[in-house]
Design a protein around this motif. Structure first.
Motif, PDB file in Angstrom:
ATOM      1  N   LYS A  15       0.840  -1.187   0.000  1.00 44.00           N
ATOM      2  CA  LYS A  15       0.000   0.000   0.000  1.00 44.00           C
ATOM      3  C   LYS A  15       0.885   1.251   0.000  1.00 44.00           C
ATOM      4  O   LYS A  15       2.032   1.199   0.433  1.00 44.00           O
ATOM      5  CB  LYS A  15      -0.899   0.000   1.235  1.00 44.00           C
ATOM      6  CG  LYS A  15      -1.823  -1.211   1.278  1.00 44.00           C
ATOM      7  CD  LYS A  15      -2.874  -1.073   2.335  1.00 44.00           C
ATOM      8  CE  LYS A  15      -3.811  -2.238   2.403  1.00 44.00           C
ATOM      9  NZ  LYS A  15      -4.396  -2.708   1.200  1.00 44.00           N
ATOM     10  N   PRO A  16       0.363   2.363  -0.487  1.00 50.25           N
ATOM     11  CA  PRO A  16       1.119   3.619  -0.410  1.00 50.25           C
ATOM     12  C   PRO A  16       1.363   3.974   1.053  1.00 50.25           C
ATOM     13  O   PRO A  16       0.521   3.699   1.918  1.00 50.25           O
ATOM     14  CB  PRO A  16       0.183   4.639  -1.059  1.00 50.25           C
ATOM     15  CG  PRO A  16      -0.829   3.860  -1.808  1.00 50.25           C
ATOM     16  CD  PRO A  16      -0.944   2.540  -1.120  1.00 50.25           C
ATOM     17  N   TYR A  17       2.499   4.580   1.331  1.00 51.95           N
ATOM     18  CA  TYR A  17       2.792   5.012   2.700  1.00 51.95           C
ATOM     19  C   TYR A  17       3.780   6.171   2.691  1.00 51.95           C
ATOM     20  O   TYR A  17       4.550   6.344   1.748  1.00 51.95           O
ATOM     21  CB  TYR A  17       3.322   3.849   3.545  1.00 51.95           C
ATOM     22  CG  TYR A  17       4.614   3.245   3.053  1.00 51.95           C
ATOM     23  CD1 TYR A  17       5.853   3.754   3.449  1.00 51.95           C
ATOM     24  CD2 TYR A  17       4.607   2.153   2.190  1.00 51.95           C
ATOM     25  CE1 TYR A  17       7.042   3.196   2.998  1.00 51.95           C
ATOM     26  CE2 TYR A  17       5.782   1.586   1.733  1.00 51.95           C
ATOM     27  CZ  TYR A  17       6.996   2.110   2.143  1.00 51.95           C
ATOM     28  OH  TYR A  17       8.168   1.555   1.690  1.00 51.95           O
ATOM     29  N   ALA A  99       8.575  11.506   2.624  1.00 46.17           N
ATOM     30  CA  ALA A  99       8.400  11.013   1.261  1.00 46.17           C
ATOM     31  C   ALA A  99       7.197  10.093   1.213  1.00 46.17           C
ATOM     32  O   ALA A  99       6.858   9.438   2.197  1.00 46.17           O
ATOM     33  CB  ALA A  99       9.649  10.259   0.811  1.00 46.17           C
ATOM     34  N   LEU A 100       6.551  10.051   0.060  1.00 45.22           N
ATOM     35  CA  LEU A 100       5.405   9.169  -0.161  1.00 45.22           C
ATOM     36  C   LEU A 100       5.808   8.093  -1.158  1.00 45.22           C
ATOM     37  O   LEU A 100       6.278   8.405  -2.254  1.00 45.22           O
ATOM     38  CB  LEU A 100       4.215   9.968  -0.706  1.00 45.22           C
ATOM     39  CG  LEU A 100       3.005   9.169  -1.186  1.00 45.22           C
ATOM     40  CD1 LEU A 100       2.369   8.385  -0.034  1.00 45.22           C
ATOM     41  CD2 LEU A 100       1.991  10.088  -1.844  1.00 45.22           C
ATOM     42  N   TYR A 101       5.633   6.844  -0.763  1.00 46.00           N
ATOM     43  CA  TYR A 101       5.898   5.718  -1.653  1.00 46.00           C
ATOM     44  C   TYR A 101       4.617   5.353  -2.398  1.00 46.00           C
ATOM     45  O   TYR A 101       3.566   5.167  -1.790  1.00 46.00           O
ATOM     46  CB  TYR A 101       6.389   4.502  -0.861  1.00 46.00           C
ATOM     47  CG  TYR A 101       6.402   3.234  -1.682  1.00 46.00           C
ATOM     48  CD1 TYR A 101       7.315   3.080  -2.727  1.00 46.00           C
ATOM     49  CD2 TYR A 101       5.498   2.220  -1.436  1.00 46.00           C
ATOM     50  CE1 TYR A 101       7.313   1.924  -3.501  1.00 46.00           C
ATOM     51  CE2 TYR A 101       5.497   1.062  -2.203  1.00 46.00           C
ATOM     52  CZ  TYR A 101       6.401   0.924  -3.225  1.00 46.00           C
ATOM     53  OH  TYR A 101       6.397  -0.215  -3.990  1.00 46.00           O
ATOM     54  N   LEU A 102       4.706   5.262  -3.735  1.00 44.72           N
ATOM     55  CA  LEU A 102       3.583   4.870  -4.587  1.00 44.72           C
ATOM     56  C   LEU A 102       3.939   3.566  -5.291  1.00 44.72           C
ATOM     57  O   LEU A 102       4.805   3.542  -6.163  1.00 44.72           O
ATOM     58  CB  LEU A 102       3.319   5.923  -5.664  1.00 44.72           C
ATOM     59  CG  LEU A 102       2.847   7.287  -5.204  1.00 44.72           C
ATOM     60  CD1 LEU A 102       2.795   8.248  -6.376  1.00 44.72           C
ATOM     61  CD2 LEU A 102       1.495   7.166  -4.570  1.00 44.72           C
ATOM     62  N   PRO A 103       3.278   2.465  -4.931  1.00 45.61           N
ATOM     63  CA  PRO A 103       3.517   1.223  -5.672  1.00 45.61           C
ATOM     64  C   PRO A 103       2.907   1.303  -7.069  1.00 45.61           C
ATOM     65  O   PRO A 103       2.153   2.228  -7.377  1.00 45.61           O
ATOM     66  CB  PRO A 103       2.809   0.162  -4.818  1.00 45.61           C
ATOM     67  CG  PRO A 103       1.885   0.895  -3.929  1.00 45.61           C
ATOM     68  CD  PRO A 103       2.341   2.317  -3.840  1.00 45.61           C
ATOM     69  N   ALA A 104       3.222   0.349  -7.894  1.00 48.46           N
ATOM     70  CA  ALA A 104       2.608   0.262  -9.223  1.00 48.46           C
ATOM     71  C   ALA A 104       1.113   0.013  -9.066  1.00 48.46           C
ATOM     72  O   ALA A 104       0.637  -0.412  -8.011  1.00 48.46           O
ATOM     73  CB  ALA A 104       3.249  -0.878 -10.015  1.00 48.46           C
ATOM     74  N   LEU A 105       0.366   0.288 -10.145  1.00 54.16           N
ATOM     75  CA  LEU A 105      -1.074   0.062 -10.200  1.00 54.16           C
ATOM     76  C   LEU A 105      -1.842   0.855  -9.143  1.00 54.16           C
ATOM     77  O   LEU A 105      -2.752   0.346  -8.491  1.00 54.16           O
ATOM     78  CB  LEU A 105      -1.399  -1.432 -10.128  1.00 54.16           C
ATOM     79  CG  LEU A 105      -0.901  -2.232 -11.333  1.00 54.16           C
ATOM     80  CD1 LEU A 105      -1.038  -3.726 -11.083  1.00 54.16           C
ATOM     81  CD2 LEU A 105      -1.647  -1.826 -12.596  1.00 54.16           C
ATOM     82  N   VAL A 106      -1.453   2.111  -8.973  1.00 51.22           N
ATOM     83  CA  VAL A 106      -2.159   3.046  -8.096  1.00 51.22           C
ATOM     84  C   VAL A 106      -2.499   4.281  -8.925  1.00 51.22           C
ATOM     85  O   VAL A 106      -1.610   4.920  -9.490  1.00 51.22           O
ATOM     86  CB  VAL A 106      -1.304   3.437  -6.867  1.00 51.22           C
ATOM     87  CG1 VAL A 106      -1.975   4.549  -6.078  1.00 51.22           C
ATOM     88  CG2 VAL A 106      -1.068   2.220  -5.977  1.00 51.22           C
ATOM     89  N   TRP A 107      -3.788   4.591  -9.019  1.00 51.54           N
ATOM     90  CA  TRP A 107      -4.240   5.790  -9.731  1.00 51.54           C
ATOM     91  C   TRP A 107      -3.938   6.981  -8.835  1.00 51.54           C
ATOM     92  O   TRP A 107      -4.307   6.996  -7.658  1.00 51.54           O
ATOM     93  CB  TRP A 107      -5.736   5.697 -10.021  1.00 51.54           C
ATOM     94  CG  TRP A 107      -6.198   6.812 -10.897  1.00 51.54           C
ATOM     95  CD1 TRP A 107      -6.720   8.004 -10.497  1.00 51.54           C
ATOM     96  CD2 TRP A 107      -6.145   6.847 -12.323  1.00 51.54           C
ATOM     97  NE1 TRP A 107      -7.008   8.779 -11.591  1.00 51.54           N
ATOM     98  CE2 TRP A 107      -6.672   8.090 -12.726  1.00 51.54           C
ATOM     99  CE3 TRP A 107      -5.726   5.949 -13.298  1.00 51.54           C
ATOM    100  CZ2 TRP A 107      -6.779   8.459 -14.062  1.00 51.54           C
ATOM    101  CZ3 TRP A 107      -5.832   6.317 -14.618  1.00 51.54           C
ATOM    102  CH2 TRP A 107      -6.351   7.558 -14.995  1.00 51.54           C
ATOM    103  N   SER A 108      -3.236   7.994  -9.371  1.00 52.75           N
ATOM    104  CA  SER A 108      -2.814   9.122  -8.541  1.00 52.75           C
ATOM    105  C   SER A 108      -3.266  10.453  -9.122  1.00 52.75           C
ATOM    106  O   SER A 108      -3.326  10.632 -10.337  1.00 52.75           O
ATOM    107  CB  SER A 108      -1.292   9.121  -8.391  1.00 52.75           C
ATOM    108  OG  SER A 108      -0.679   9.290  -9.646  1.00 52.75           O
TER     109      SER A 108
END
Length: 145
Positions: A15-17, A99-108
């Motif tokens: 999950k994003p964190y 910092a915000l981590y964005l995994p793949a397959l996340v609409w932003s």
């Protein structure tokens, strides 16, 4: 074409964190930094976004494989995310020591305040084929199509 099977399995668990970077804060100014070992991936590409008018959105897409770390170096950016499992996340980036981590397959979607600067670090080289730019296409992936 990019294979989605491994990304779909991984992304359901990741999950994003937000995480903290290094920072030294003094009356004479702040020094923010990072060491590679705190990142969830090795950085292959970086870019920064500046000059976005207040209230305007950037991003508004997802990636099949690209993972990203975003850092608001100046100002304030509101982040709205939706992952492949339809979970929604909301973050406010306004501290250059976070910092915000964005995994793949996340609409932003990133909404900028005036004079904000957003740094993006990526684990992949640029590839237009990695982008999901149409929300309907992303929703099809969410529904297993």
């Amino acid at each position: 074409m990019i294979s989605l099977s491994s990304n779909l399995q991984i992304n359901k668990m990741v999950k994003p964190y937000v995480f903290s970077l290094g920072a030294v804060k003094r009356d004479s100014g702040n020094l923010c930094f990072w060491n590679q070992e705190i990142f969830p991936f090795e950085v292959a590409r970086s870019f920064w976004i500046t000059g976005v008018p207040a209230g305007e959105k950037r991003g508004v897409h997802a990636h099949y494989a690209d993972e990203q770390i975003t850092i608001c170096l100046q100002g304030k950016v509101t982040v709205e995310l939706e992952d492949i499992a339809k979970n929604e996340y909301h973050f406010i980036l306004d501290d250059p020591a976070e910092a915000l981590y964005l995994p793949a397959l996340v609409w932003s979607s990133f909404t900028f305040e005036a004079n904000s600067v957003l740094l993006v670090l990526s684990n992949k080289a640029f590839s237009e084929a990695d982008y999901i730019r149409n929300k309907v296409d992303f929703e099809k992936l969410q529904n297993g199509s």
